[in-house]
Write a protein that holds these residues in place. Structure first.
Motif, PDB file in Angstrom:
ATOM      1  N   GLU A   1       0.935   1.362   9.064  1.00  0.00           N
ATOM      2  CA  GLU A   1       0.245   1.903   7.897  1.00  0.00           C
ATOM      3  C   GLU A   1       0.928   3.189   7.445  1.00  0.00           C
ATOM      4  O   GLU A   1       1.378   3.989   8.275  1.00  0.00           O
ATOM      5  CB  GLU A   1      -1.224   2.183   8.222  1.00  0.00           C
TER       6      GLU A   1
ATOM      7  N   GLY B   1      -4.757  -3.078  -4.139  1.00  0.00           N
ATOM      8  CA  GLY B   1      -4.332  -4.461  -4.313  1.00  0.00           C
ATOM      9  C   GLY B   1      -3.218  -4.775  -3.340  1.00  0.00           C
ATOM     10  O   GLY B   1      -3.090  -4.154  -2.287  1.00  0.00           O
ATOM     11  N   HIS B   2      -2.394  -5.742  -3.698  1.00  0.00           N
ATOM     12  CA  HIS B   2      -1.244  -6.054  -2.861  1.00  0.00           C
ATOM     13  C   HIS B   2      -0.104  -6.552  -3.740  1.00  0.00           C
ATOM     14  O   HIS B   2      -0.312  -6.992  -4.871  1.00  0.00           O
ATOM     15  CB  HIS B   2      -1.593  -7.100  -1.794  1.00  0.00           C
TER      16      HIS B   2
ATOM     17  N   ASP C   1       3.087  -9.182  -3.509  1.00  0.00           N
ATOM     18  CA  ASP C   1       3.702 -10.294  -2.788  1.00  0.00           C
ATOM     19  C   ASP C   1       4.919 -10.738  -3.595  1.00  0.00           C
ATOM     20  O   ASP C   1       4.851 -11.667  -4.393  1.00  0.00           O
ATOM     21  CB  ASP C   1       2.687 -11.436  -2.632  1.00  0.00           C
TER      22      ASP C   1
ATOM     23  N   VAL D   1       5.406  -8.568   1.640  1.00  0.00           N
ATOM     24  CA  VAL D   1       4.011  -8.354   1.239  1.00  0.00           C
ATOM     25  C   VAL D   1       3.602  -6.937   1.628  1.00  0.00           C
ATOM     26  O   VAL D   1       3.764  -6.534   2.776  1.00  0.00           O
ATOM     27  CB  VAL D   1       3.061  -9.367   1.908  1.00  0.00           C
ATOM     28  N   THR D   2       3.079  -6.207   0.646  1.00  0.00           N
ATOM     29  CA  THR D   2       2.586  -4.843   0.858  1.00  0.00           C
ATOM     30  C   THR D   2       1.162  -4.740   0.342  1.00  0.00           C
ATOM     31  O   THR D   2       0.890  -5.123  -0.804  1.00  0.00           O
ATOM     32  CB  THR D   2       3.458  -3.817   0.106  1.00  0.00           C
ATOM     33  N   HIS D   3       0.251  -4.256   1.181  1.00  0.00           N
ATOM     34  CA  HIS D   3      -1.130  -4.008   0.762  1.00  0.00           C
ATOM     35  C   HIS D   3      -1.306  -2.510   0.512  1.00  0.00           C
ATOM     36  O   HIS D   3      -0.733  -1.689   1.235  1.00  0.00           O
ATOM     37  CB  HIS D   3      -2.111  -4.466   1.847  1.00  0.00           C
ATOM     38  N   TYR D   4      -2.102  -2.155  -0.481  1.00  0.00           N
ATOM     39  CA  TYR D   4      -2.314  -0.734  -0.754  1.00  0.00           C
ATOM     40  C   TYR D   4      -3.744  -0.498  -1.232  1.00  0.00           C
ATOM     41  O   TYR D   4      -4.394  -1.383  -1.797  1.00  0.00           O
ATOM     42  CB  TYR D   4      -1.315  -0.227  -1.804  1.00  0.00           C
ATOM     43  N   ARG D   5      -4.237   0.703  -0.965  1.00  0.00           N
ATOM     44  CA  ARG D   5      -5.541   1.117  -1.475  1.00  0.00           C
ATOM     45  C   ARG D   5      -5.459   2.565  -1.926  1.00  0.00           C
ATOM     46  O   ARG D   5      -4.638   3.347  -1.429  1.00  0.00           O
ATOM     47  CB  ARG D   5      -6.642   0.946  -0.430  1.00  0.00           C
TER      48      ARG D   5
ATOM     49  N   LEU E   1      -1.060   2.457   2.588  1.00  0.00           N
ATOM     50  CA  LEU E   1      -0.412   1.156   2.477  1.00  0.00           C
ATOM     51  C   LEU E   1      -0.257   0.514   3.849  1.00  0.00           C
ATOM     52  O   LEU E   1      -0.132   1.207   4.860  1.00  0.00           O
ATOM     53  CB  LEU E   1       0.969   1.285   1.827  1.00  0.00           C
ATOM     54  N   ARG E   2      -0.252  -0.810   3.869  1.00  0.00           N
ATOM     55  CA  ARG E   2      -0.039  -1.554   5.112  1.00  0.00           C
ATOM     56  C   ARG E   2       1.004  -2.635   4.863  1.00  0.00           C
ATOM     57  O   ARG E   2       0.911  -3.401   3.893  1.00  0.00           O
ATOM     58  CB  ARG E   2      -1.343  -2.188   5.596  1.00  0.00           C
TER      59      ARG E   2
ATOM     60  N   GLU F   1       2.901  -6.102   5.721  1.00  0.00           N
ATOM     61  CA  GLU F   1       2.873  -7.384   6.432  1.00  0.00           C
ATOM     62  C   GLU F   1       4.267  -7.736   6.910  1.00  0.00           C
ATOM     63  O   GLU F   1       4.436  -8.365   7.952  1.00  0.00           O
ATOM     64  CB  GLU F   1       2.349  -8.497   5.511  1.00  0.00           C
TER      65      GLU F   1
END
Length: 322
Positions: free
Chosen positions: A170, A183-184, A186, A209-213, A226-227, A229
């Motif tokens: 993270e 969102g993310h 891809d 793939v990247t996730h973010y808030r 961010l996290r 994958e």
């Protein structure tokens, strides 16, 4: 220097009809598939006493496999006494908080003075582990957590865990522009078609793939968590630029200063002088390669990042009063 490796084993029923390299990987999980393939093609493997050099050779349950090979050290790099911010260490792994400006591995233009050189000095036996146990990298100017394997079995386990997306990473970042929600992304990432030192979202790239808030919104910037994958080169930097929200300070991917209107002189100057991407590897979580225990570490946010957030927050609050 090199170490002689002698391994013997019987093909189990679960490997009946499988390829030789697959059977060896199951019998000897302390060694990577690529290393085992090399030993096969180099003639270091025997089936029932007969040499074989084809990784795709089929094996039958009950066959006796033997490996006699030399574990040759890779290219020698010098050990250099350099400070390391070690968050955790045991016999199998090291977790390090990397500062900005430290290159992870020697390369063109940076023959030494890297994290690898520091690791060789801190733990000389790590020279027996490929790449001195480094299984993932952070860019020179990205701060935060990295895990390093101190043994070949630990490295093999961690590389597999990384490939299977079983290691959680993270990050904190500050990007240009106000973002309304998380969102993310891809989108595949590969080498930029014309700028060979850059990466880009390209159709034939590797999956990423990247996730973010959103952590906090400012007038013309956003603090994100961010996290990952996947772990592609420059992944967060490329994905955020793809969203048209490049990271503050990331001149490579369009993160030039974009101060909010009527910003105070201190914020203006700090944005102009922030010469690294505002990106910090804040948390690292994984299953320990020996005990299997789920472990997690957090790295304190560096001072320059904290000051950036503080100035952006003050600017937002000052203008909210108007």
């Amino acid at each position: 220097m090199s170490e002689h490796i002698q391994l013997t084993g019987t093909v189990p029923a679960s490997c009946n009809g499988k390829r030789l390299d697959q059977a060896l990987a199951e019998l000897f999980p302390d060694y990577s598939r690529s290393r085992l393939k090399t030993w096969i093609t180099d003639g270091c493997v025997r089936i029932d006493g007969e040499p074989v050099d084809k990784p795709r050779e089929k094996v039958i349950a009950g066959m006796e496999l033997e490996v006699n090979a030399e574990l040759v050290e890779e290219k020698r790099f010098s050990a250099q006494p350099m400070p390391l911010d070690i968050i955790y260490e045991d016999d199998a792994i090291l977790v390090i908080n990397k500062p900005a400006g430290l290159v992870v591995h020697p390369g063109a233009g940076t023959p030494d003075g890297t994290l690898l050189n520091a690791l060789l000095h801190h733990f000389p036996a790590i020279d027996q582990v490929p790449r001195a146990g480094i299984i993932h990298r952070l860019d020179k100017d990205t701060t935060g957590l990295m895990v390093v394997a101190k043994t070949i079995p630990a490295q093999t386990h961690l590389v597999s865990a990384m490939q299977e997306r079983e290691i959680t990473r993270e990050y904190e970042a500050v990007c240009n522009g106000p973002m309304t929600a998380g969102g993310h992304v891809d989108e595949p990432i590969g080498r930029h078609p014309t700028k060979r030192t850059h990466m880009a979202v390209v159709a034939m790239g590797k999956p990423a793939v990247t996730h973010y808030r959103v952590v906090e919104r400012f007038r013309n910037h956003t603090h994100l968590r961010l996290r990952l994958e996947t772990g592609r080169t420059h992944q967060i930097r490329v994905h955020m630029a793809h969203l048209r929200h490049p990271l503050v300070g990331d001149l490579t991917y369009g993160g030039r200063p974009r101060p909010p209107q009527d910003a105070n002189p201190e914020l203006l100057e700090y944005l102009r002088s922030f010469r690294r991407q505002a990106l910090h590897a804040a948390r690292l979580s994984l299953h320990h390669p020996v005990t299997g225990e789920w472990m997690s570490w957090d790295a304190p946010t560096p001072a320059d990042f904290l000051k950036l957030v503080k100035l952006l927050r003050a600017d937002r609050n000052d203008h909210a009063k108007e």
